[in-house]
Scaffold this motif. Sequence first.
Motif, PDB file in Angstrom:
ATOM      1  N   ARG A   1       0.827  -1.354   0.052  1.00  0.00           N
ATOM      2  CA  ARG A   1       0.131  -0.101   0.097  1.00  0.00           C
ATOM      3  C   ARG A   1       0.761   1.203  -0.015  1.00  0.00           C
ATOM      4  N   LYS A   2       2.013   1.115   0.767  1.00  0.00           N
ATOM      5  CA  LYS A   2       2.870   2.344   0.461  1.00  0.00           C
ATOM      6  C   LYS A   2       3.461   2.555  -1.175  1.00  0.00           C
ATOM      7  N   TRP A   3       3.873   1.287  -1.650  1.00  0.00           N
ATOM      8  CA  TRP A   3       4.326   1.466  -2.907  1.00  0.00           C
ATOM      9  C   TRP A   3       3.191   2.044  -3.950  1.00  0.00           C
ATOM     10  N   MET A   4       2.046   1.739  -3.543  1.00  0.00           N
ATOM     11  CA  MET A   4       0.933   2.179  -4.293  1.00  0.00           C
ATOM     12  C   MET A   4       0.874   3.762  -4.245  1.00  0.00           C
ATOM     13  N   ALA A   5       1.039   4.428  -2.915  1.00  0.00           N
ATOM     14  CA  ALA A   5       0.650   5.651  -2.742  1.00  0.00           C
ATOM     15  C   ALA A   5       2.203   6.273  -3.310  1.00  0.00           C
ATOM     16  N   GLU A   6       3.387   5.885  -3.521  1.00  0.00           N
ATOM     17  CA  GLU A   6       4.379   6.289  -3.933  1.00  0.00           C
ATOM     18  C   GLU A   6       4.235   6.262  -5.446  1.00  0.00           C
ATOM     19  N   ASP A   7       3.728   5.381  -6.340  1.00  0.00           N
ATOM     20  CA  ASP A   7       3.456   5.421  -7.610  1.00  0.00           C
ATOM     21  C   ASP A   7       2.446   6.541  -7.906  1.00  0.00           C
ATOM     22  N   VAL A   8       1.347   6.580  -7.134  1.00  0.00           N
ATOM     23  CA  VAL A   8       0.466   7.663  -7.604  1.00  0.00           C
ATOM     24  C   VAL A   8       1.008   9.079  -7.177  1.00  0.00           C
ATOM     25  N   ASN A   9       1.763   9.150  -6.241  1.00  0.00           N
ATOM     26  CA  ASN A   9       2.144  10.507  -5.849  1.00  0.00           C
ATOM     27  C   ASN A   9       3.172  10.906  -6.844  1.00  0.00           C
ATOM     28  N   ALA A  10       3.906  10.060  -7.448  1.00  0.00           N
ATOM     29  CA  ALA A  10       4.709  10.542  -8.550  1.00  0.00           C
ATOM     30  C   ALA A  10       3.931  11.040  -9.800  1.00  0.00           C
ATOM     31  N   VAL A  11       3.082  10.232 -10.051  1.00  0.00           N
ATOM     32  CA  VAL A  11       2.007  10.575 -11.261  1.00  0.00           C
ATOM     33  C   VAL A  11       1.292  12.066 -10.893  1.00  0.00           C
ATOM     34  N   VAL A  12       0.916  12.115  -9.711  1.00  0.00           N
ATOM     35  CA  VAL A  12       0.288  13.450  -9.338  1.00  0.00           C
ATOM     36  C   VAL A  12       1.237  14.689  -9.464  1.00  0.00           C
ATOM     37  N   GLU A  13       2.450  14.432  -9.115  1.00  0.00           N
ATOM     38  CA  GLU A  13       3.543  15.446  -9.326  1.00  0.00           C
ATOM     39  C   GLU A  13       3.557  15.987 -10.547  1.00  0.00           C
ATOM     40  N   GLY A  14       3.749  14.881 -11.404  1.00  0.00           N
ATOM     41  CA  GLY A  14       4.030  15.115 -12.883  1.00  0.00           C
ATOM     42  C   GLY A  14       2.585  15.837 -13.369  1.00  0.00           C
TER      43      GLY A  14
END
Length: 297
Positions: free
Chosen positions: A56-69
């Motif tokens: 669930r942490k990896w999931m947040a990290e993937d989506v946070n990178a997308v949000v940042e972009g």
Amino acid sequence: MRKIMGFAVFLLTCSLLGAAEKAPLKVFVSVDMEGIWGVVHSEQTSSESRDYSYARKWMAEDVNAVVEGLLEAGATEVVVNDSHGSMRNILPQDFHPRASLISGSPKPLSMMQGIDGSFAACVFVGYHARAGTTASILDHTISGASIRAIRINGLELPELGINGAIAGYFKVPVIMLSGDVETCRQAKAILGSELTAVEVKEGIGRLAAKLLPAEEARRRLKEGAKEALLKRDKVAPFKLGPPLNFELEFQTSAQAEMPALLPQVKRSGPRSVAFTANDYLEGFRLMRAIIALAAAS
Ligand SMILES: [Zn+2]
């Protein structure tokens, strides 16, 4: 007086500039778990299992990178719908502080809850391939225990196609998807070759993959999202029908028995049922109810 006038002109200029900068650019993100970087097994994606707290942490990290972009490319609002299992995977404290999170289930539009015609673009993060795909992590379609295939107007669709057609219903293009190599291939084949596909891992089998280095995966997710939003006009919305013919093929013949009792549903084979709809959302809702009935058998 002159000072006051000067100040008023200054304020007016500021607000005009602000208005020019802030034309709304809303992006909807649906995030599943099987196609998240690091995930290769259901012992990571099931909330009862040992490694779930990491996944669930990896999931947040993937989506946070997308949000940042997306924010770097000018998005004024990003709405992320948690779309896996209980749909309570991403912990709010791990989530990007400038995006909105839709958490929990059930939701009428399920993995697509929150989308409407006010969004400029849609992004799928951590998606997986359809049931019956070779060398693709945790391939399934909506419910591994119940569904062998879902065909709409004769086209066998993975979740990215079923959900992509909901975005298309609202005239919103799916501009980007992340997942394993095979899922990215299915996304381009169904949703269009102009879609930005970010491969974060390469399936070796259903339960094994070669992962991209973590930093490189997050860099590609961020850059991919940024590029995709900047060239969003190149991708056409994915639309299906009407008229729409839905066919659901189950894993067992028993699972077709209860759905076939519904007045608008007919048995189309030993393991399958079919129905027609004129409105995609109406068809989608009936399809979900049928899957729930089949699962109860
Ligand atoms: Zn999932």
